[in-house]
Design a protein around this motif. Structure first.
Motif, PDB file in Angstrom:
ATOM      1  N   LEU A  96       0.827  -1.203   0.000  1.00 47.73           N
ATOM      2  CA  LEU A  96       0.000   0.000   0.000  1.00 47.73           C
ATOM      3  C   LEU A  96       0.863   1.255   0.000  1.00 47.73           C
ATOM      4  CD1 LEU A  96      -2.767  -1.086   2.529  1.00 47.73           C
ATOM      5  CD2 LEU A  96      -3.144  -0.490   0.130  1.00 47.73           C
ATOM      6  N   ALA A  97       1.897   1.249   0.821  1.00 52.57           N
ATOM      7  CA  ALA A  97       2.779   2.409   0.885  1.00 52.57           C
ATOM      8  C   ALA A  97       3.537   2.595  -0.421  1.00 52.57           C
ATOM      9  CB  ALA A  97       3.756   2.258   2.051  1.00 52.57           C
ATOM     10  N   ASN A  98       3.995   1.504  -0.996  1.00 53.53           N
ATOM     11  CA  ASN A  98       4.717   1.585  -2.269  1.00 53.53           C
ATOM     12  C   ASN A  98       3.805   2.096  -3.377  1.00 53.53           C
ATOM     13  OD1 ASN A  98       7.195   1.013  -3.828  1.00 53.53           O
ATOM     14  ND2 ASN A  98       5.954  -0.544  -4.811  1.00 53.53           N
ATOM     15  N   LYS A  99       2.551   1.676  -3.355  1.00 48.61           N
ATOM     16  CA  LYS A  99       1.580   2.178  -4.334  1.00 48.61           C
ATOM     17  C   LYS A  99       1.409   3.678  -4.185  1.00 48.61           C
ATOM     18  CE  LYS A  99      -3.339   1.706  -5.540  1.00 48.61           C
ATOM     19  NZ  LYS A  99      -3.861   2.961  -4.979  1.00 48.61           N
ATOM     20  N   GLY A 100       1.382   4.150  -2.925  1.00 47.80           N
ATOM     21  CA  GLY A 100       1.217   5.576  -2.693  1.00 47.80           C
ATOM     22  C   GLY A 100       2.345   6.408  -3.272  1.00 47.80           C
ATOM     23  N   ILE A 101       3.545   5.839  -3.301  1.00 51.07           N
ATOM     24  CA  ILE A 101       4.686   6.566  -3.863  1.00 51.07           C
ATOM     25  C   ILE A 101       4.422   6.951  -5.313  1.00 51.07           C
ATOM     26  CG2 ILE A 101       7.110   6.313  -4.573  1.00 51.07           C
ATOM     27  CD1 ILE A 101       7.509   4.532  -2.115  1.00 51.07           C
ATOM     28  N   HIS A 102       3.714   6.081  -6.032  1.00 48.35           N
ATOM     29  CA  HIS A 102       3.534   6.271  -7.468  1.00 48.35           C
ATOM     30  C   HIS A 102       2.119   6.703  -7.841  1.00 48.35           C
ATOM     31  CE1 HIS A 102       7.503   4.538  -8.237  1.00 48.35           C
ATOM     32  NE2 HIS A 102       7.220   3.713  -7.239  1.00 48.35           N
ATOM     33  N   SER A 103       1.342   7.150  -6.853  1.00 47.23           N
ATOM     34  CA  SER A 103      -0.046   7.537  -7.120  1.00 47.23           C
ATOM     35  C   SER A 103      -0.246   9.040  -7.207  1.00 47.23           C
ATOM     36  CB  SER A 103      -0.969   6.971  -6.024  1.00 47.23           C
ATOM     37  OG  SER A 103      -0.968   5.563  -6.049  1.00 47.23           O
ATOM     38  N   GLY A 104       0.805   9.812  -7.068  1.00 49.28           N
ATOM     39  CA  GLY A 104       0.670  11.265  -7.117  1.00 49.28           C
ATOM     40  C   GLY A 104       0.575  11.787  -8.537  1.00 49.28           C
ATOM     41  N   PRO A 105       0.361  13.089  -8.694  1.00 51.27           N
ATOM     42  CA  PRO A 105       0.204  13.678 -10.025  1.00 51.27           C
ATOM     43  C   PRO A 105       1.503  13.727 -10.825  1.00 51.27           C
ATOM     44  CG  PRO A 105       0.169  15.384  -8.335  1.00 51.27           C
ATOM     45  CD  PRO A 105       0.161  14.072  -7.618  1.00 51.27           C
ATOM     46  N   ALA A 106       2.650  13.720 -10.133  1.00 47.23           N
ATOM     47  CA  ALA A 106       3.935  13.802 -10.825  1.00 47.23           C
ATOM     48  C   ALA A 106       4.570  12.418 -10.893  1.00 47.23           C
ATOM     49  CB  ALA A 106       4.874  14.767 -10.089  1.00 47.23           C
ATOM     50  N   PRO A 107       5.188  12.079 -12.027  1.00 45.76           N
ATOM     51  CA  PRO A 107       5.842  10.774 -12.132  1.00 45.76           C
ATOM     52  C   PRO A 107       7.022  10.660 -11.169  1.00 45.76           C
ATOM     53  CG  PRO A 107       6.380  12.151 -14.024  1.00 45.76           C
ATOM     54  CD  PRO A 107       5.318  12.879 -13.262  1.00 45.76           C
ATOM     55  N   VAL A 108       7.164   9.483 -10.590  1.00 44.09           N
ATOM     56  CA  VAL A 108       8.244   9.210  -9.644  1.00 44.09           C
ATOM     57  C   VAL A 108       9.091   8.080 -10.220  1.00 44.09           C
ATOM     58  CG1 VAL A 108       8.770   8.345  -7.329  1.00 44.09           C
ATOM     59  CG2 VAL A 108       6.904   9.970  -7.658  1.00 44.09           C
ATOM     60  N   PRO A 109      10.411   8.225 -10.240  1.00 47.70           N
ATOM     61  CA  PRO A 109      11.253   7.185 -10.838  1.00 47.70           C
ATOM     62  C   PRO A 109      11.212   5.888 -10.039  1.00 47.70           C
ATOM     63  CG  PRO A 109      12.600   8.843  -9.756  1.00 47.70           C
ATOM     64  CD  PRO A 109      11.200   9.375  -9.761  1.00 47.70           C
ATOM     65  N   PRO A 110      11.402   4.737 -10.706  1.00 49.02           N
ATOM     66  CA  PRO A 110      11.418   3.451  -9.994  1.00 49.02           C
ATOM     67  C   PRO A 110      12.461   3.388  -8.884  1.00 49.02           C
ATOM     68  CG  PRO A 110      11.266   3.107 -12.365  1.00 49.02           C
ATOM     69  CD  PRO A 110      11.526   4.569 -12.164  1.00 49.02           C
ATOM     70  N   ALA A 111      13.519   4.189  -9.008  1.00 47.37           N
ATOM     71  CA  ALA A 111      14.549   4.188  -7.962  1.00 47.37           C
ATOM     72  C   ALA A 111      13.975   4.552  -6.598  1.00 47.37           C
ATOM     73  CB  ALA A 111      15.673   5.162  -8.337  1.00 47.37           C
ATOM     74  N   ALA A 112      12.870   5.293  -6.577  1.00 48.71           N
ATOM     75  CA  ALA A 112      12.238   5.639  -5.304  1.00 48.71           C
ATOM     76  C   ALA A 112      11.742   4.383  -4.591  1.00 48.71           C
ATOM     77  CB  ALA A 112      11.086   6.611  -5.537  1.00 48.71           C
ATOM     78  N   SER A 113      11.220   3.435  -5.344  1.00 53.07           N
ATOM     79  CA  SER A 113      10.759   2.189  -4.740  1.00 53.07           C
ATOM     80  C   SER A 113      11.921   1.338  -4.263  1.00 53.07           C
ATOM     81  CB  SER A 113       9.894   1.401  -5.736  1.00 53.07           C
ATOM     82  OG  SER A 113       8.597   1.962  -5.812  1.00 53.07           O
ATOM     83  N   ALA A 114      13.048   1.401  -4.971  1.00 47.49           N
ATOM     84  CA  ALA A 114      14.230   0.660  -4.526  1.00 47.49           C
ATOM     85  C   ALA A 114      14.723   1.186  -3.180  1.00 47.49           C
ATOM     86  CB  ALA A 114      15.330   0.757  -5.581  1.00 47.49           C
ATOM     87  N   ARG A 115      14.731   2.501  -3.036  1.00 49.33           N
ATOM     88  CA  ARG A 115      15.159   3.083  -1.759  1.00 49.33           C
ATOM     89  C   ARG A 115      14.135   2.780  -0.665  1.00 49.33           C
ATOM     90  NH1 ARG A 115      19.129   6.682  -0.038  1.00 49.33           N
ATOM     91  NH2 ARG A 115      18.547   8.106   1.645  1.00 49.33           N
TER      92      ARG A 115
END
Length: 216
Positions: free
Chosen positions: A161-180
């Protein structure tokens, strides 16, 4: 499906089906599983009637569109469960799932959803198998003294759920954010966080999202 795509005159039907699946995968991946079927048909360049001839229900389309990602999810869990080092296997599952779900918003929604129907039944069975494998892996990691004793499997759902939230915003977030993020999760789950080494490099999100403070 009753169409025989090997017969002359059915090439167009096969191409329509492939376009529908391609459009569905793209839309579900970027916008989630609540995308209306009429939008899938529009993106595929076909009429709603054509879509329903190939996929009578949305559940049937979801099951076909996510067959590959769900298989990849099961492979990640199976590989982690097979690792003779249970902590290493669990860490690999955490990192693999975060990376996979970061690329596919709809996969997380399908995985966490309560969708029912015969077409979704196989996916539900696979999810239950994964859950049992993760329970066994977590138990072995606890027994090895590497996983914190108060860990529960629901913490993995919290992670998704938290990982999904990282990528649910209006601005694109790089996959590296999920790795961190996955590296932080590993440390949160570890019985001895100091043993887990360094984090992956930082991801500069504030500037990309337009919220970085201006220098005075």
């Amino acid at each position: 499906m009753t169409d025989d795509f090997s017969q002359p005159g059915r090439v167009d039907a096969r191409e329509n089906r492939e376009r529908i699946l391609e459009a569905a995968r793209d839309l579900f991946r970027t916008e989630g599983v609540d995308v209306p079927l009429r939008e899938v048909a529009r993106r595929a360049g076909v009429g709603p009637a054509t879509l329903y001839r190939h996929f009578a229900t949305k559940q049937a389309l979801l099951a076909e569109a996510f067959a590959g990602p769900l298989r990849a999810c099961r492979e990640i869990v199976a590989a982690g469960a097979a690792d003779p080092d249970p902590w290493r296997g669990l860490c690999a599952v955490i990192e693999g799932l975060c990376a996979l779900h970061a690329r596919d918003r709809g996969l997380t929604e399908l995985f966490l959803s309560h969708l029912t129907g015969p077409e979704i039944a196989a996916a539900a069975r696979g999810r239950a198998t994964d859950y049992r494998a993760m329970a066994d892996l977590a138990g072995r990691a606890k027994a090895a003294g590497r996983l914190r004793p108060d860990f529960v499997l629901d913490d993995l759902l919290l992670m998704l759920l938290a990982n999904k939230g990282i990528h649910s915003g209006p601005a694109p977030v790089p996959p590296a954010a999920s790795a961190r993020f996955a590296a932080y999760v590993v440390r949160a789950f570890a019985a001895e966080p100091a043993r887990e080494g360094e984090l992956p490099g930082p991801v500069r999100l504030a500037e990309a999202m337009g919220i970085a403070g201006r220098p005075s």
